[in-house]
Design a protein around this motif. Structure first.
Motif, short mmCIF file in Angstrom:
data_model
loop_
_atom_site.label_atom_id
_atom_site.label_comp_id
_atom_site.label_asym_id
_atom_site.label_seq_id
_atom_site.Cartn_x
_atom_site.Cartn_y
_atom_site.Cartn_z
N LEU A 135 1.79 -2.16 -7.55
CA LEU A 135 0.35 -1.93 -7.64
C LEU A 135 0.05 -0.66 -8.44
CD1 LEU A 135 -2.39 -3.01 -6.79
CD2 LEU A 135 -2.27 -1.57 -4.76
N THR A 152 -2.23 -0.55 -12.01
CA THR A 152 -3.59 -0.04 -11.81
C THR A 152 -3.79 1.41 -12.23
OG1 THR A 152 -3.14 0.66 -9.52
CG2 THR A 152 -3.97 -1.59 -9.86
N LEU A 167 -3.48 1.79 -0.67
CA LEU A 167 -3.32 0.86 -1.78
C LEU A 167 -4.64 0.56 -2.48
CD1 LEU A 167 -0.78 -1.73 -0.31
CD2 LEU A 167 -0.31 0.13 -1.89
N VAL A 168 -5.74 0.61 -1.73
CA VAL A 168 -7.04 0.29 -2.31
C VAL A 168 -7.75 1.53 -2.85
CG1 VAL A 168 -7.30 -1.73 -0.83
CG2 VAL A 168 -8.23 0.46 -0.09
N THR A 223 -5.84 -5.96 -6.36
CA THR A 223 -5.57 -4.95 -5.34
C THR A 223 -5.61 -5.54 -3.93
OG1 THR A 223 -6.53 -3.22 -6.75
CG2 THR A 223 -6.33 -2.74 -4.40
#
Length: 273
Positions: free
Chosen positions: A184, A188, A80-81, A126
């Motif tokens: 997310l 992003t 996710l990051v 995030t």
């Protein structure tokens, strides 16, 4: 209030102009991403290696602290990051496309400066979703596996993968994780490279990212699928696959952003109705 004294309403700032995408755009962006990796393999692989080492260290720390239940959400939520971790790769692709020379200090300095820009807010978004992922995982774990006990990773995996309660836990966790990942990704996928490329606020960047996904659902779903499968396969060999795949995905995301959002100079040159 008279017309002479009325204060004019400031014009609403328009979102950056988007461009329709096709599957050919993904293929072309992938080709450009691979080309960027081959142009600077050592520097690109550095970012992938840093990300892989961080992942290995995270799992090791959790096991050392006896936080066995946190290993699975850490491994699954770790990607996710990735968009924020790829900021240096976006800058490399930007400079390669502009035929600008650059070295290590140029890229690392640009990354350090992102703390003073809107990219920091995207990092907050995030990390917040990453925290929500851990919280919901713990909540479902307590509710579904409340009577289960496990003192090591093998016991935890056996409970999760070989018991009816574990299967229910995986089903619920997968659905919630998919929703968080989709949210997310939507806010992003375009916003991250755009914030590095332009002087723009993070709200506008997120709205533009949402707009691109909404206007190109099939194409962007395909790109999300490619990212998901690639990242999962890269995690299997002790995170080491990320050394190559993360840089390629990062470079590719930059080129997909370039295809999805019209450059400022081109947008300003469009005739106004």
């Amino acid at each position: 209030m008279t017309a002479e004294t009325a204060t004019p309403t400031p014009p609403r700032k328009a979102l950056p102009e988007t461009v329709p995408l096709t599957a050919d755009d993904i293929r072309a962006a992938l080709r450009d991403g691979v080309a960027d990796f081959r142009a600077r393999p050592v520097m690109s692989a550095f970012f992938g290696a840093f990300y892989a080492v961080f992942g290995i260290a995270l799992v090791w720390v959790l096991l050392s602290l006896g936080k066995v239940w946190m290993v699975i959400p850490a491994i699954i939520g770790f990607p996710l990051v990735a968009p924020f971790a790829a900021a240096g790769l976006y800058e490399m692709s930007r400079r390669l496309k502009a035929h600008e020379s650059f070295g290590w200090s140029d890229i690392l300095t640009v990354m350090a400066r992102q703390r003073q820009r809107e990219m920091g807010w995207m990092a907050f978004v995030t990390l917040f979703i990453f925290w929500v992922w851990f919280y919901q995982f713990r909540t479902v774990l307590v509710i579904v596996l409340q009577d289960a006990s496990f003192s090591d990773l093998d016991g935890f995996l056996a409970t999760v993968f070989f018991t009816p309660e574990g299967w229910l836990f995986l089903a619920i966790g997968t659905c919630v994780g998919a929703l968080l990942s989709a949210a997310l990704f939507t806010v992003t996928v375009i916003a991250m490279p755009m914030l590095l490329d332009r002087e723009i606020d993070f709200i506008t960047a997120m709205l533009t990212s949402i707009r691109v996904v909404r206007e190109n659902p099939v194409v962007m779903l395909g790109w999300a699928g490619i990212i998901t499968v690639t990242m999962v396969l890269s995690l299997i060999p002790a995170f080491l696959g990320l050394i190559v795949t993360l840089p390629i995905l990062g470079h590719t995301t930059w080129h997909l952003y370039q295809r999805a959002v019209r450059p400022v100079e081109q947008a300003s040159a469009q005739p106004t109705p």
